[in-house]
Scaffold this motif. Structure first.
Motif, PDB file in Angstrom:
ATOM      1  N   ALA A   1      27.443  23.431 -36.413  1.00  0.00           N
ATOM      2  CA  ALA A   1      26.550  22.504 -35.717  1.00  0.00           C
ATOM      3  C   ALA A   1      27.367  21.524 -34.870  1.00  0.00           C
ATOM      4  CB  ALA A   1      25.671  21.764 -36.719  1.00  0.00           C
ATOM      5  N   LYS A   2      28.481  21.081 -35.436  1.00  0.00           N
ATOM      6  CA  LYS A   2      29.327  20.128 -34.707  1.00  0.00           C
ATOM      7  C   LYS A   2      29.858  20.761 -33.411  1.00  0.00           C
ATOM      8  CE  LYS A   2      33.747  18.013 -34.883  1.00  0.00           C
ATOM      9  NZ  LYS A   2      35.024  18.348 -35.491  1.00  0.00           N
ATOM     10  N   ALA A   3      30.087  22.087 -33.469  1.00  0.00           N
ATOM     11  CA  ALA A   3      30.588  22.781 -32.270  1.00  0.00           C
ATOM     12  C   ALA A   3      29.441  23.146 -31.315  1.00  0.00           C
ATOM     13  CB  ALA A   3      31.353  24.029 -32.691  1.00  0.00           C
ATOM     14  N   GLY A   4      28.253  22.667 -31.609  1.00  0.00           N
ATOM     15  CA  GLY A   4      27.131  22.894 -30.707  1.00  0.00           C
ATOM     16  C   GLY A   4      26.416  24.214 -30.938  1.00  0.00           C
ATOM     17  N   VAL A   5      26.685  24.858 -32.082  1.00  0.00           N
ATOM     18  CA  VAL A   5      26.027  26.131 -32.374  1.00  0.00           C
ATOM     19  C   VAL A   5      24.803  25.844 -33.250  1.00  0.00           C
ATOM     20  CG1 VAL A   5      26.285  28.411 -33.420  1.00  0.00           C
ATOM     21  CG2 VAL A   5      28.242  27.324 -32.314  1.00  0.00           C
ATOM     22  N   SER A   6      23.658  26.289 -32.793  1.00  0.00           N
ATOM     23  CA  SER A   6      22.421  26.028 -33.531  1.00  0.00           C
ATOM     24  C   SER A   6      22.386  26.928 -34.773  1.00  0.00           C
ATOM     25  CB  SER A   6      21.257  26.316 -32.585  1.00  0.00           C
ATOM     26  OG  SER A   6      20.072  26.250 -33.285  1.00  0.00           O
ATOM     27  N   CYS A   7      22.279  26.351 -35.955  1.00  0.00           N
ATOM     28  CA  CYS A   7      22.343  27.166 -37.174  1.00  0.00           C
ATOM     29  C   CYS A   7      21.599  26.503 -38.322  1.00  0.00           C
ATOM     30  CB  CYS A   7      23.800  27.402 -37.571  1.00  0.00           C
ATOM     31  SG  CYS A   7      24.635  25.895 -38.064  1.00  0.00           S
ATOM     32  N   GLU A   8      21.389  27.263 -39.396  1.00  0.00           N
ATOM     33  CA  GLU A   8      20.728  26.699 -40.572  1.00  0.00           C
ATOM     34  C   GLU A   8      21.339  27.320 -41.827  1.00  0.00           C
ATOM     35  OE1 GLU A   8      16.396  26.864 -40.399  1.00  0.00           O
ATOM     36  OE2 GLU A   8      16.312  26.720 -42.593  1.00  0.00           O
ATOM     37  N   ALA A   9      21.696  26.457 -42.792  1.00  0.00           N
ATOM     38  CA  ALA A   9      22.248  26.959 -44.058  1.00  0.00           C
ATOM     39  C   ALA A   9      21.104  27.479 -44.925  1.00  0.00           C
ATOM     40  CB  ALA A   9      22.982  25.841 -44.782  1.00  0.00           C
ATOM     41  N   ILE A  10      21.253  28.681 -45.468  1.00  0.00           N
ATOM     42  CA  ILE A  10      20.210  29.244 -46.330  1.00  0.00           C
ATOM     43  C   ILE A  10      20.846  29.821 -47.596  1.00  0.00           C
ATOM     44  CG2 ILE A  10      18.323  30.927 -46.496  1.00  0.00           C
ATOM     45  CD1 ILE A  10      18.109  30.984 -43.570  1.00  0.00           C
ATOM     46  N   GLU A  11      20.211  29.593 -48.737  1.00  0.00           N
ATOM     47  CA  GLU A  11      20.715  30.193 -49.973  1.00  0.00           C
ATOM     48  C   GLU A  11      20.092  31.585 -50.125  1.00  0.00           C
ATOM     49  OE1 GLU A  11      20.553  27.492 -53.262  1.00  0.00           O
ATOM     50  OE2 GLU A  11      21.714  26.006 -52.144  1.00  0.00           O
ATOM     51  N   ALA A  12      20.925  32.546 -50.474  1.00  0.00           N
ATOM     52  CA  ALA A  12      20.445  33.935 -50.551  1.00  0.00           C
ATOM     53  C   ALA A  12      19.424  34.129 -51.665  1.00  0.00           C
ATOM     54  CB  ALA A  12      21.624  34.886 -50.723  1.00  0.00           C
TER      55      ALA A  12
ATOM     56  N   GLN B   1      36.419  16.246 -44.596  1.00  0.00           N
ATOM     57  CA  GLN B   1      36.953  15.074 -43.867  1.00  0.00           C
ATOM     58  C   GLN B   1      37.337  15.410 -42.420  1.00  0.00           C
ATOM     59  OE1 GLN B   1      36.700  12.086 -44.640  1.00  0.00           O
ATOM     60  NE2 GLN B   1      36.440  12.072 -46.856  1.00  0.00           N
ATOM     61  N   PRO B   2      38.303  16.339 -42.225  1.00  0.00           N
ATOM     62  CA  PRO B   2      38.703  16.590 -40.839  1.00  0.00           C
ATOM     63  C   PRO B   2      37.655  17.367 -40.035  1.00  0.00           C
ATOM     64  CG  PRO B   2      39.919  18.009 -42.344  1.00  0.00           C
ATOM     65  CD  PRO B   2      39.100  17.106 -43.185  1.00  0.00           C
ATOM     66  N   LEU B   3      36.752  18.059 -40.732  1.00  0.00           N
ATOM     67  CA  LEU B   3      35.782  18.902 -40.022  1.00  0.00           C
ATOM     68  C   LEU B   3      34.676  18.089 -39.367  1.00  0.00           C
ATOM     69  CD1 LEU B   3      34.978  21.974 -42.314  1.00  0.00           C
ATOM     70  CD2 LEU B   3      36.080  22.016 -40.079  1.00  0.00           C
ATOM     71  N   LEU B   4      34.284  17.024 -40.056  1.00  0.00           N
ATOM     72  CA  LEU B   4      33.074  16.321 -39.614  1.00  0.00           C
ATOM     73  C   LEU B   4      33.377  14.881 -39.211  1.00  0.00           C
ATOM     74  CD1 LEU B   4      30.786  17.571 -42.503  1.00  0.00           C
ATOM     75  CD2 LEU B   4      30.978  18.515 -40.220  1.00  0.00           C
ATOM     76  N   PRO B   5      32.848  14.473 -38.098  1.00  0.00           N
ATOM     77  CA  PRO B   5      33.022  13.069 -37.722  1.00  0.00           C
ATOM     78  C   PRO B   5      32.159  12.208 -38.641  1.00  0.00           C
ATOM     79  CG  PRO B   5      31.522  14.186 -36.212  1.00  0.00           C
ATOM     80  CD  PRO B   5      31.988  15.218 -37.170  1.00  0.00           C
ATOM     81  N   SER B   6      32.523  10.944 -38.788  1.00  0.00           N
ATOM     82  CA  SER B   6      31.703  10.113 -39.677  1.00  0.00           C
ATOM     83  C   SER B   6      30.316   9.956 -39.050  1.00  0.00           C
ATOM     84  CB  SER B   6      32.367   8.754 -39.871  1.00  0.00           C
ATOM     85  OG  SER B   6      32.673   8.229 -38.609  1.00  0.00           O
ATOM     86  N   GLY B   7      29.373   9.589 -39.869  1.00  0.00           N
ATOM     87  CA  GLY B   7      28.010   9.419 -39.359  1.00  0.00           C
ATOM     88  C   GLY B   7      27.017  10.207 -40.181  1.00  0.00           C
ATOM     89  N   ALA B   8      25.844  10.386 -39.615  1.00  0.00           N
ATOM     90  CA  ALA B   8      24.720  10.945 -40.369  1.00  0.00           C
ATOM     91  C   ALA B   8      25.009  12.355 -40.897  1.00  0.00           C
ATOM     92  CB  ALA B   8      23.478  10.959 -39.500  1.00  0.00           C
ATOM     93  N   VAL B   9      25.617  13.197 -40.036  1.00  0.00           N
ATOM     94  CA  VAL B   9      25.850  14.594 -40.452  1.00  0.00           C
ATOM     95  C   VAL B   9      26.798  14.624 -41.646  1.00  0.00           C
ATOM     96  CG1 VAL B   9      26.772  16.836 -39.745  1.00  0.00           C
ATOM     97  CG2 VAL B   9      25.514  15.433 -38.109  1.00  0.00           C
ATOM     98  N   LYS B  10      27.870  13.847 -41.515  1.00  0.00           N
ATOM     99  CA  LYS B  10      28.853  13.827 -42.596  1.00  0.00           C
ATOM    100  C   LYS B  10      28.198  13.344 -43.894  1.00  0.00           C
ATOM    101  CE  LYS B  10      33.537  12.713 -43.383  1.00  0.00           C
ATOM    102  NZ  LYS B  10      34.704  12.417 -42.610  1.00  0.00           N
ATOM    103  N   ASN B  11      27.399  12.277 -43.802  1.00  0.00           N
ATOM    104  CA  ASN B  11      26.737  11.767 -45.005  1.00  0.00           C
ATOM    105  C   ASN B  11      25.841  12.824 -45.627  1.00  0.00           C
ATOM    106  OD1 ASN B  11      27.984   9.373 -44.768  1.00  0.00           O
ATOM    107  ND2 ASN B  11      26.279   8.346 -43.695  1.00  0.00           N
ATOM    108  N   ARG B  12      25.130  13.529 -44.763  1.00  0.00           N
ATOM    109  CA  ARG B  12      24.205  14.544 -45.276  1.00  0.00           C
ATOM    110  C   ARG B  12      24.970  15.629 -46.037  1.00  0.00           C
ATOM    111  NH1 ARG B  12      21.743  17.984 -41.759  1.00  0.00           N
ATOM    112  NH2 ARG B  12      22.019  16.518 -40.068  1.00  0.00           N
TER     113      ARG B  12
END
Ligand code: ADP
Ligand code: MG
Length: 473
Positions: free
Chosen positions: A136-147, A75-86
């Motif tokens: 990503a919200k802080a503008g850092v380009s990243c990708e979540a990966i499962e080990a 909740q506090p980490l992500l603004p509402s919208g597409a990213v949060k929904n995802r």
């Protein structure tokens, strides 16, 4: 950079993680490894066990708690919208999948090792979503990966070991380009997968191990373990509040410390990086300005100098004794074989002041099985002309002093044992398995904390006094 459970335990902590990673990524290529939120893996293990016992209602109730914990961090980490929904959808879908596994386990009442791992490994899969989205919200380009896509392991569920060759190939293939493109991989700790893709776990608290496996696979310049203390301290600060940070410690000292109970590092985590000589640093997520502890290949400490104390609780001593004519080495060999035959792990072997006895130290939970095996070995076939006896003493704790060549240090032995005697703490035995880097002794569990504090004060008092005299506080 690996971040432990407390470091990703809530939204505020995750914001700190983001700041640390963002800063590091300005100058270095960074790979992020994350644990499950603190306490979540224990909950998931309980979910698996409840499901195995047919208690679906309780299993699903705990899963709901886990879901709410992640949603309220989001909740506090992500603004509402597409990213949060995802992110919310990803969390829901992963937990839905876990619920299906639980239903299946419940119906069949069989919790296979594969399914136990599939359930226990969900915490890391959930926390990477949160950390990657916050980055990503802080503008850092990243990708979540499962080990599961990176760390290839054997099939030993619950304590899988990495296969370094295929792991290296996967990591190079999947991560090199990402790093080159300036994208930060955010990877699940604790889990891997067999060659056929079945999820495995590397053992409890093994995200440190995941980080060093990945570091070795990519020839990293350094592995940094971010946690909730300033580094490796002279003792667990929860037990000894006056414990001090250690600036530098060797691989072998750190490994021994972890093996003897210091939770700050996973006991296996130095193996993957030791051969390549990749240094490791332990830092505090909540006090990033502190220098932390460097874990380095060689040792620069003086022989006999104690670096730190560690303790393990919840153990039992099982004495095998005879008269003074018995051969102790025979006790050790026969006892070891008898305990191995019933699958009991011998944590230490120790001896007492009186001759003619030797004790095996095992987990309290294994004490009964171990005592039975030793009785049947020694009481039915005593050494010729002697009588044997088996006695069990528990709960006991093993306290270990770690340092280069510490076992030869009579100064340590005399000083510490005098201090304990003055406080009426009986040393029940001392370790017989001599190691280059450690010396262990046994006390009753009720004396563990007092014994640690007394030994610590005796060993490190001088340095503390020096700190005080320069107005350190
Ligand atoms: P993480 O979740 O970050 O992996 P852990 O709980 O596994 O963190 O390890 C950190 C904890 O290890 C500290 O909070 C501390 O209580 C404990 N600990 C035990 N021994 C030591 C030690 N010698 N130095 C520092 N911390 C220690
Ligand atoms: Mg840990």
């Amino acid at each position: 950079m690996k971040f432990g459970g407390t470091s990703v335990g809530d939204a505020t902590s995750i914001c700190r993680v983001v700041e640390i990673v963002r800063r590091a990524s300005c100058t270095d290529q960074v790979i992020v490894v994350v644990s499950a939120m603190s306490g979540v893996t224990s909950k998931l293990v309980e979910v698996a066990n409840r499901a195995g016992n047919g208690d679906l209602k309780q299993a699903l109730a705990i899963l709901l708690e886990v879901k709410q914990r992640h949603e309220s961090a989001a909740q506090p980490l992500l603004p509402s919208g597409a990213v949060k929904n995802r992110v919310m959808n990803a969390i829901r879908a992963t937990l839905q999948e876990t619920e299906e596994v639980c239903r299946n386990v419940c119906e069949t009442r069989v919790l296979t090792p594969e399914k136990a791992d599939a359930i226990a490994g969900v915490g890391e899969r959930l926390s990477v979503y949160l950390v990657a989205a916050a980055l990503a919200k802080a503008g850092v380009s990243c990708e979540a990966i499962e080990a599961t896509e990176l760390i290839v392991t054997d099939e030993h569920h619950g304590a899988a070991e990495p296969k370094m060759e295929p792991t290296r190939a996967q990591c190079q293939k999947r991560l090199r380009k990402m790093l080159g493109d300036g994208v930060i991989p955010v990877i699940t700790g604790y889990i891997g997968a067999t060659e056929d893709g079945t999820l495995t776990t590397l053992g409890r608290n093994s995200s440190d191990y995941s980080a060093t496996i990945l570091g070795a696979a990519l020839d990293a310049d350094e592995v940094v373990i971010w946690t909730d203390v300033d580094g490796v301290l002279t003792a667990d600060p929860r037990l000894v509040p006056s414990a001090r940070n250690i600036a530098e410690i060797s691989f072998s000292e750190a490994t021994e410390l972890a093996r003897c109970g210091a939770k700050v590092l996973h006991a296996k985590c130095l193996h993957p990086i030791a051969d390549a000589g990749i240094p490791l640093r332990i830092c505090n997520t909540f006090a990033g300005e502190q220098p932390g502890t460097r874990v380095v290949p060689g040792t620069r400490s003086d022989a006999g100098e104690v670096k730190a104390l560690a303790a393990v609780d919840g153990l039992a001593l099982i004495w095998v004794s005879g008269d003074e004519h018995v051969r102790i080495s025979d006790f050790q060999v026969r006892g070891t074989i008898a305990l191995e035959a019933v699958g009991v792990d011998i944590r230490w072997v120790c001896c007492s002041n009186s001759s003619g006895s030797l004790a095996f130290i095992v987990a309290s939970s294994a004490a009964e099985v171990a005592a039975k095996a030793l009785r049947s070995e020694f009481l039915s076939r005593p050494q010729k002309g002697t009588k044997s006896r088996i006695d069990v003493q528990w709960p006991i704790s093993v306290i270990t002093a770690v340092g280069h060549n510490v076992c030869g240090s009579s100064e340590f032995l005399e000083g510490t044992f005098d201090v304990l005697a003055r406080r009426h703490i009986r040393v029940l035995g001392v370790s017989r398995m001599y190691s280059d880097t450690s010396f262990s002794f046994v006390v009753a569990s009720k004396h563990m904390q007092a014994a640690l504090a007394a030994a610590h004060e005796n060993l490190f008092r001088q340095a503390e006094t020096q700190n005080l005299s320069v107005g350190y506080f």
